[in-house]
Design an enzyme around this catalytic site. Structure first.
Site, PDB file in Angstrom:
ATOM      1  N   GLY A  89     -13.232   2.205 -50.563  1.00  0.00           N
ATOM      2  CA  GLY A  89     -12.282   1.213 -51.143  1.00  0.00           C
ATOM      3  C   GLY A  89     -11.695   1.284 -52.269  1.00  0.00           C
ATOM      4  N   SER A 139     -11.283   2.665 -44.994  1.00  0.00           N
ATOM      5  CA  SER A 139     -12.295   1.701 -45.394  1.00  0.00           C
ATOM      6  C   SER A 139     -11.478   0.653 -44.797  1.00  0.00           C
ATOM      7  CB  SER A 139     -12.455   1.670 -46.855  1.00  0.00           C
ATOM      8  OG  SER A 139     -13.081   0.618 -47.266  1.00  0.00           O
ATOM      9  N   TYR A 143     -16.911  -3.461 -42.501  1.00  0.00           N
ATOM     10  CA  TYR A 143     -18.084  -4.291 -42.813  1.00  0.00           C
ATOM     11  C   TYR A 143     -18.360  -5.614 -41.675  1.00  0.00           C
ATOM     12  CZ  TYR A 143     -17.789  -1.631 -47.038  1.00  0.00           C
ATOM     13  OH  TYR A 143     -17.752  -0.901 -48.147  1.00  0.00           O
ATOM     14  N   THR A 147     -20.454  -0.176 -41.091  1.00  0.00           N
ATOM     15  CA  THR A 147     -21.309   0.146 -42.247  1.00  0.00           C
ATOM     16  C   THR A 147     -22.630  -0.930 -42.106  1.00  0.00           C
ATOM     17  OG1 THR A 147     -19.640   1.024 -43.554  1.00  0.00           O
ATOM     18  CG2 THR A 147     -21.623  -0.158 -44.728  1.00  0.00           C
ATOM     19  N   LYS A 192     -22.816   3.655 -39.674  1.00  0.00           N
ATOM     20  CA  LYS A 192     -22.941   4.309 -41.032  1.00  0.00           C
ATOM     21  C   LYS A 192     -24.101   3.566 -41.756  1.00  0.00           C
ATOM     22  CE  LYS A 192     -20.320   5.844 -44.719  1.00  0.00           C
ATOM     23  NZ  LYS A 192     -20.613   5.093 -46.077  1.00  0.00           N
ATOM     24  N   HIS A 225     -25.135   5.363 -48.647  1.00  0.00           N
ATOM     25  CA  HIS A 225     -24.011   4.849 -49.342  1.00  0.00           C
ATOM     26  C   HIS A 225     -23.739   5.434 -50.765  1.00  0.00           C
ATOM     27  CE1 HIS A 225     -21.444   1.146 -48.344  1.00  0.00           C
ATOM     28  NE2 HIS A 225     -21.052   1.337 -49.603  1.00  0.00           N
ATOM     29  N   ARG A 253     -25.201   3.921 -53.822  1.00  0.00           N
ATOM     30  CA  ARG A 253     -24.478   2.805 -54.525  1.00  0.00           C
ATOM     31  C   ARG A 253     -25.392   1.461 -54.167  1.00  0.00           C
ATOM     32  NH1 ARG A 253     -19.427   3.748 -56.756  1.00  0.00           N
ATOM     33  NH2 ARG A 253     -18.591   1.862 -55.915  1.00  0.00           N
ATOM     34  N   ASP A 295     -23.895  12.254 -45.045  1.00  0.00           N
ATOM     35  CA  ASP A 295     -22.881  11.942 -45.979  1.00  0.00           C
ATOM     36  C   ASP A 295     -23.797  11.818 -47.467  1.00  0.00           C
ATOM     37  OD1 ASP A 295     -20.665  10.512 -47.533  1.00  0.00           O
ATOM     38  OD2 ASP A 295     -21.566   8.559 -46.940  1.00  0.00           O
ATOM     39  N   GLY A 352     -23.394  12.985 -51.779  1.00  0.00           N
ATOM     40  CA  GLY A 352     -23.896  14.151 -52.621  1.00  0.00           C
ATOM     41  C   GLY A 352     -23.308  15.380 -52.259  1.00  0.00           C
ATOM     42  N   ARG A 380     -20.702  18.320 -52.754  1.00  0.00           N
ATOM     43  CA  ARG A 380     -19.886  18.588 -53.890  1.00  0.00           C
ATOM     44  C   ARG A 380     -19.164  20.142 -53.606  1.00  0.00           C
ATOM     45  NH1 ARG A 380     -20.566  14.031 -54.316  1.00  0.00           N
ATOM     46  NH2 ARG A 380     -20.771  12.583 -56.036  1.00  0.00           N
TER      47      ARG A 380
END
Length: 397
Positions: free
Chosen positions: A92, A119, A141, A167, A264, A288, A291, A319, A321, A323
């Protein structure tokens, strides 16, 4: 004289060697409050750091003397080919990182041959994003206002969205302390951050001038009149999170939505089995991005258990982490059909708009391809648990 190692922080995204370097470029351009929102985790950020540490703990077991002169990093997702095992994750407020950032993400995803999940709290209307031709998924949401939520679902259906992504792990907002420290009152920056914004003219000329504060283009029927900009809407939206969300709501959405339904926020095998029983098509195994709940398991740790529980036929996406391209390969080896990238592509967006996202995806694809070659695995679809070793590979086995 020995030169000190340092990351490139200039403006040419093509010079970035990896996602970490794109992050450094993004940090040089973004105001502090935007970077903190993008990067921060809940409480002590233990989950945030565990997500990365869990990938680092997994090691490859390469084969040798294998012909890898031709490699294929692609696979299929819902019966259609994707050019690498990646999906752009729903994020978002992207209009605070770059003007119409969601369109930049969509164009880059389309060109890279992967889906994008938009989102619900994005700052570009879902119809405009779907019109780019990307494989469009719409995240929602389950706000308290179910009637208006159903309206968004119907808009996604009319726009041709391939999937609705629900979500489930935000019955209330996580406690992101470092993010909150930037404000003297809700959505009112403190003096230090106002000065920091003033020192980022390239950012505010792109984001604020002449466009003004970004607006939530998908929430007009939910927000109070005239309150759809990012500053005014944040507090109201936090009150719309529904702590009563339960499996009956999933059943309601399954009956409402005729296409692919994805949940999710799953990290437990028993929840995965219940979702499958309700006719859910796919799961995103995620915490998430660190978060929400601190001290939560990392998705890659529980992926093998969930795969063993649901069997080979249910689509699993991991999902949080990731990189490096090697992380996507590890996820695929441990049972994921694909993985979602959130922060990695947002660093590219913040560093250089559409070109930055395209470069981030190109970096990841090149790393996936190179990892396959060095593993002695010509095709991504040949991967399995025997290609990796370590904590994530053995948990639950």
């Amino acid at each position: 004289m020995t030169l000190k190692r340092r990351l490139y922080r200039g403006r040419d995204v093509r010079r970035a060697q990896n996602i970490t370097e794109l992050r450094a470029m993004a940090a040089a351009r973004l105001p502090n409050f935007c970077l903190e929102y993008l990067e921060g985790g809940a409480d002590d950020e233990l989950t945030l750091h565990r997500n990365r540490a869990s990938y680092d703990a997994i090691a490859f077991t390469p084969r040798t003397l294998v012909d890898v002169s031709v490699r294929d990093p692609g696979c299929t997702l819902f019966g259609q080919r994707i050019e690498m095992p990646a999906v752009i994750a729903p994020t978002g407020f992207n209009g605070l990182l770059a003007h119409e950032g969601d369109l930049a993400l969509a164009h880059a995803a389309r060109d890279a041959g992967i889906p994008m999940c938009q989102s619900m709290v994005s700052t570009v209307a879902l119809e405009r994003v779907a019109e780019t031709g990307v494989r469009h998924w719409m995240q929602i949401y389950p706000f308290k206002d179910r009637e208006n939520l159903a309206g968004i679902v119907r808009r996604a259906e009319a726009a041709g969205s391939e999937a609705i992504v629900v979500t489930t792990d935000v019955p209330m907002l996580g406690n992101r302390e470092w993010d909150r420290r930037n404000y003297r009152a809700p959505m009112k920056l403190d003096v230090a951050n106002l000065i920091n914004v003033a020192l980022r003219p390239k950012w505010w000329w792109d984001v604020l001038v002449p466009h003004g504060m970004p607006h939530f283009r998908n929430l007009g029927d939910i927000l109070p009149p005239g309150q759809d900009d990012a500053r005014n809407a944040a507090t109201f939206l936090s009150r719309q999170m529904d702590p009563s969300l339960n499996w009956q709501d999933v059943q309601w959405l399954r009956e409402l939505w005729p296409r692919k339904l994805i949940l999710k926020g799953i990290v437990r095998p028993d929840d995965a089995l219940r979702a499958r029983a309700l006719g859910v098509d796919a799961l995103v195994i995620t915490n998430h991005g660190g978060r929400q709940l601190d001290s939560c398991v990392a998705p890659i740790e529980v992926l093998p258990e969930i795969r063993a529980a649901v069997g080979p036929d249910m689509t699993l996406i991991v999902d949080s982490g990731l990189r490096r391209g090697g992380d996507f390969v590890k996820a695929r080896a441990l049972g994921a059909d694909a993985a979602m990238s959130g922060r990695a592509t947002l660093y590219g967006l913040a560093a250089g708009g559409r070109a930055g996202v395209a470069h981030a995806l190109a970096i990841l694809r090149a790393e996936i391809d190179r990892t396959l070659g060095l593993l002695g695995c010509p095709a991504l679809t040949d991967l399995g648990p025997d290609w990796v070793s370590g904590a994530g590979a053995t948990r639950g086995v």
